[in-house]
Every structure is written in structure tokens, then in C-alpha cells.
Design an enzyme around this catalytic site. Structure first.
Site, mmCIF file in Angstrom:
data_model
loop_
_atom_site.group_PDB
_atom_site.id
_atom_site.type_symbol
_atom_site.label_atom_id
_atom_site.label_comp_id
_atom_site.label_asym_id
_atom_site.label_seq_id
_atom_site.Cartn_x
_atom_site.Cartn_y
_atom_site.Cartn_z
ATOM 1 N N GLU A 1 -18.564 -16.067 -92.809
ATOM 2 C CA GLU A 1 -19.147 -16.004 -91.604
ATOM 3 C C GLU A 1 -18.416 -16.673 -90.435
ATOM 4 O O GLU A 1 -18.672 -17.501 -89.566
ATOM 5 C CB GLU A 1 -20.572 -16.995 -91.451
ATOM 6 C CG GLU A 1 -21.442 -16.124 -92.374
ATOM 7 C CD GLU A 1 -23.052 -16.728 -92.343
ATOM 8 O OE1 GLU A 1 -22.959 -17.955 -91.537
ATOM 9 O OE2 GLU A 1 -23.672 -16.253 -92.875
ATOM 10 N N GLU B 1 -25.184 -12.400 -98.721
ATOM 11 C CA GLU B 1 -26.247 -13.343 -98.509
ATOM 12 C C GLU B 1 -27.587 -12.436 -98.139
ATOM 13 O O GLU B 1 -27.171 -11.808 -96.753
ATOM 14 C CB GLU B 1 -25.855 -14.430 -97.528
ATOM 15 C CG GLU B 1 -24.856 -15.221 -97.957
ATOM 16 C CD GLU B 1 -24.636 -16.311 -97.052
ATOM 17 O OE1 GLU B 1 -25.410 -16.939 -96.413
ATOM 18 O OE2 GLU B 1 -23.416 -16.934 -97.172
HETATM 19 O O1 AHR Z 1 -27.117 -19.659 -97.206
HETATM 20 C C1 AHR Z 1 -27.241 -20.632 -96.273
HETATM 21 C C2 AHR Z 1 -26.113 -20.304 -95.243
HETATM 22 O O2 AHR Z 1 -26.449 -19.346 -94.611
HETATM 23 C C3 AHR Z 1 -24.843 -20.018 -95.656
HETATM 24 O O3 AHR Z 1 -23.939 -21.274 -96.074
HETATM 25 C C4 AHR Z 1 -24.119 -19.320 -94.489
HETATM 26 O O4 AHR Z 1 -23.218 -18.567 -94.898
HETATM 27 C C5 AHR Z 1 -25.365 -18.807 -94.061
HETATM 28 O O5 AHR Z 1 -25.500 -18.844 -92.731
#
Ligand code: AHR
Length: 493
Positions: A173, A292
């Protein structure tokens, strides 16, 4: 009563249901590692401190690949802090979650855990505060057989054979201003390309994921992907996507339609990547690593962070999931499967305690949350060829996404053992009587119908219904509103 008709035919092939679609994520965040997968002294822990009850639930969940060690955490992480004698490991400040990292758990413990869990490791390198050299050192440690500084360090730590890690994330990210080491698309694109090129010199067999946007709502979404891929396209194999859906405002119709957003997000990332591929005259098409995704009551994060100073492994975002959240998770999995031709990896975030299907008590029990069930059942039964289904039927209005189709469906056919699994979600409030047209599968019988009805309950297990009868190759099922359903059929062998 609303009605719908769904034609399921072996000719409507999307692609193979890649096992890597059923991935998860372990980050050094909250109690995911400490008190989650790792708790020395727990009654079920082994000599390393790995919790046996969590390992058992992980295997039951059917997870295929696990991303580690972050997430935002990786952007300030020094991987070498977490290897070698535990007594020599430094305590560090983790700026991502404002906690103290003891480094009692690191890469070698994770690799043992992954082997015990039967999952493929997916490692992330730090491209926030670090760069090409540290990524190379880490790859040398994990994948080089021996005779060099880092590979010999691994051997001195008792690991003779290289781990041979195949899947690697090039940072995390980095488009997000919250990220330690946040970068512009130009800066990150160059760094990702150079890191990728060098990593493939050490091990040409690795598959690399460039960071896409942190979510579809980022102001730089799509422009970020385009710029990054202008630099990195020819060196990487995947572009990542992340998304979380927040039910905090209580708007049930909208949260139940979250998969509509994921669907559009995937289409847009594919279009952007293909546009760059065409401009660069690349024949090879990239896949998405949706590394994610989940439901997350995001308003609770700030509250958790505000409450404390620098502490070790505090409870962070330990969301309690409802039956409605389980229906949403089931539908997000349907969507990932419907894009099996372009989504090659997907990781639900996270595995234990932190917005997770598995929860634990310190020194005590481990249990399944509501969202555990659709994941485990999909991972178990979505095997083989994914088949396109185009459910007609009703639509309904939502505040966030306007008018949406009430039904969302996909089918997966296992040609080897003759099993056909139909996943069907009714996102609307009214029941839908749905005719499944299965004439393309002669001799089929229905073996099981499981359902989860949306609601506020957190103690959820799937409801078993009578499997439908087939009449002239057609089966009629009543899909309660809103609900997630798995209807399983078997062809004669
Ligand atoms: O999963 C929680 C967080 O969400 C992670 O560390 C990040 O990559 C995302 O913003």
C-alpha cells in the site's frame, strides 16, 4: 414471490478455481501473531510456541496461501531482527500500529508454522523504509541453497534446505499517505521494477506482486496502477488490489451489495493493466493478487489506537462478525471465483483475531467466527472449473450502489470426481424462487443444500435444508432473503 432462472452448463467456462484464491494473511498486528498463531505456554502450543488449536482451525478453514508479515507493518520492518537466537533479537518500535515489536516470532518460525498449517507462504519485502538490497538479502536467505552470507546464516539457524518461496509482494500500500515510506507512483514504479528485476536475477522462478491501490476510493486509483505498470509491467506477474467493506453505518442493503463494488473494482484494474500491456506491446497479461479483502468495522481502529502508548501486541480491531457479515464474505468469494480468469491470488485479511475468521483467548479457547463458514465451505467445494452463470431475476435499490441484481451466483465443476457446486447469494430482502437449469449435466443428483441467513447473530453455523429434486434436468430452490447458499450436486461416475 420473486423468481429467477440460472443456466449452468459445462461449456460456460471461466477458468480453473486456483487454490491460491483461498488465501489468508498474518500480519504483526494486534494479536494476530502474538496470542494468535503464537503463544508460548498455551496448553495447545508446541515447543516453538505455535498454538495447536489455531493450526487445526487454519487447516479446517482450508487456507491455501498465507501472506506475511504485513500489511503496513512490513513498511518499517527489518526482517533480520526476526531470525537467529531469540535471546539476541532486538525490541523495536513498530510505527504502523504504534506498538513494541519483540521479534520473538519471525521468518523461521513463520515458515515452520506454514508447513504445519499446510499453506504456501507469500512474503512481503519492505519497500517503505528499505529498498532493493534488503529485498535481495531476504531472498538470498530464503531461496539460495548455501555458500553465501545470508544463505549460510539460514543454515546456521538450523535450516539446511532453502525454503523456495515462490510468491512475493513488492511492498504494501505505498500509495497510502498513512504508509511509512509512502511514495508517488513514479517513485514506487521505479523501485518496484528495479527490485523485481534484481530479485529475478537471484531466482527467476519467483512470482512478484506490484502494489496497486489501497482501495478503489483512493484519489489516485487507476492512475497509480497505470504509472506503476508503465515501469514494472515486464518484471512482475501480478498487480495487487485491497478492499474492506464497513458495515458500521447499519445500512444493511448496501453492505449486502458490497460484492457489486468488488466486481467493478476488478474490472477496472484489469482494464487498466491491459491498457498498459497494450501500450507496451506486451502479449503477457497480468493477473490480480487480491491480497487483502474482508468486512471491517473500520471506525473501531482509531478508537483502538487512541487508547494507549507503546505496548506489546494489544488487542486491535477484534471485530465480532454477524450472520450478515458472513453472507457478505460468501458473496465476495463468489465474485473472486467469477473472475477466476484474472484473479490468481486472494487473501482474506486477516487470519486470527485481527478482523479474522478465527478468534482466541489468551491461555484459553480458539473459535470460529460467522465468516469462517462461507470461507471454509467455498474453499472445500470450489474445486475444478469455474462456470459462468448469468442469473436474471429481481433487482433492488441500495444507497451506496443504486440498483443492484438481487442474485449473485457461480458454479464450480470438478470434472475428476463429478461434483458440481453452486454458490448462490440472495442480497435482497425477499425470497427468490430460483430454477437451476442443469440439463448440461445428465444424470445429476442433488446431495446437499446449506444456507446462512443474514441477521445480527454472531453465533452462526450453516443451516441444512432438503436438497432440491431434479425434474427433467431442472431443480428449483428457494433462496431466502438475504442469504448465502451452497447447493451441491453429483454426476454419476
Ligand atoms: O489488514 C489491516 C491493514 O489494512 C493492513 O496492514 C494494511 O495493508 C491495510 O490498510
Amino acid at each position: 414471490m420473486d423468481t429467477a432462472r440460472v443456466v449452468i452448463d459445462p461449456a460456460f467456462r471461466i477458468g480453473e478455481a486456483d487454490r491460491r484464491l483461498f488465501g489468508s494473511f498474518v500480519e504483526h498486528m494486534g494479536r494476530c501473531v502474538y496470542g494468535g498463531i503464537f503463544e508460548p505456554g498455551h496448553p495447545s502450543a508446541d515447543r516453538l510456541g505455535l498454538r495447536g488449536d489455531v493450526l487445526e482451525l487454519t487447516r479446517e478453514l482450508g487456507v491455501s496461501v498465507v501472506r506475511y508479515p504485513g500489511g503496513n507493518f512490513v513498511s518499517g520492518y527489518r526482517w533480520e531482527d526476526g531470525v537467529g537466537p531469540v535471546g539476541d533479537r532486538p525490541r523495536r518500535l513498530d510505527l504502523a500500529w504504534k506498538t513494541v515489536e519483540t521479534n520473538a516470532f519471525g521468518l523461521d518460525e513463520f515458515m515452520v508454522w506454514a508447513r504445519e498449517a499446510g499453506v504456501e507462504p507469500m512474503l512481503a519485502v519492505n519497500l517503505g523504509t528499505r529498498g532493493v538490497q534488503d529485498a535481495l538479502d531476504l531472498l538470498e536467505y530464503t531461496n539460495h541453497p548455501g555458500g553465501t552470507y545470508f544463505s549460510d546464516a539460514r543454515r546456521q539457524h538450523g535450516v539446511e534446505q532453502p525454503y523456495g518461496v515462490r510468491l512475493w509482494c513488492l511492498g504494501n500500500e505505498l500509495d497510502g499517505p498513512w504508509q511509512v515510506g509512502h511514495k508517488t507512483a513514479e517513485e514506487y514504479g521505479r523501485l518496484a521494477a528495479e527490485t523485481a528485476r534484481a530479485m529475478k536475477l537471484i531466482d527467476p522462478g519467483v512470482s512478484l506482486v506490484a502494489c496497486g491501490s489501497s482501495n478503489r476510493g483512493m484519489p489516485t486509483f487507476a492512475a497509480w496502477e497505470a504509472t506503476v505498470l508503465e515501469h514494472a509491467y515486464e518484471h512482475v506477474d501480478y498487480i495487487s488490489a485491497h478492499t474492506y467493506y464497513d458495515p458500521s453505518d447499519g445500512d444493511r442493503a448496501s453492505i449486502l451489495a458490497s460484492a457489486v463494488d468488488m466486481d467493478a473494482f476488478i474490472d477496472e484494474v484489469v482494464a487498466t493493466a491491459d491498457h498498459v500491456g497494450a501500450r507496451l506491446r506486451q502479449r503477457r497479461r497480468l493477473k490480480i493478487s487480491f491480497d487483502e479483502w474482508n468486512v471491517w468495522y473500520q471506525s473501531r481502529l482509531q478508537h483502538d489506537l487512541d487508547r494507549r502508548g507503546w505496548v506489546e501486541a494489544p488487542a486491535l480491531i477484534e471485530d465480532d462478525y454477524t450472520a450478515t457479515d458472513a453472507v457478505v464474505v460468501g458473496d465476495l468469494l463468489v465474485t473472486l471465483l467469477r473472475h477466476a480468469d484474472r484473479v490468481g491470488v486472494a487473501c482474506q485479511a486477516q487470519l486470527v483475531n485481527v478482523i479474522a475468521p478465527i478468534r482466541t483467548e489468551k491461555g484459553g479457547r480458539a473459535w470460529r467466527q460467522s465468516i469462517f463458514h462461507p470461507f471454509a465451505l467455498t474453499a472445500r467445494h470450489a474445486r475444478g472449473t469455474v462456470l459462468r452463470t448469468e442469473p436474471g431475476g429481481p433487482s433492488h435499490d441500495t444507497k451506496r450502489y443504486g440498483s443492484v441484481a438481487s442474485l449473485s451466483t457461480v458454479a464450480v465443476h470438478d470434472e475428476e470426481d463429478g461434483a458440481l457446486s453452486v454458490f448462490a447469494v440472495n442480497r435482497g430482502e425477499s425470497p427468490v424462487t430460483t430454477e437451476l437449469d442443469l440439463r448440461g449435466f445428465p444424470g445429476l443428483t442433488a446431495v446437499e443444500h446449506l444456507a446462512i441467513d443474514a441477521g445480527d447473530a454472531t453465533d452462526v453455523t450453516p443451516r441444512r435444508l432438503d436438497p432440491p429434486r431434479l425434474d427433467g434436468g431442472r431443480a428449483t430452490v428457494r433462496l431466502a432473503g438475504p442469504s448465502w447458499n451452497l447447493i451441491r450436486f453429483q454426476t454419476p461416475r
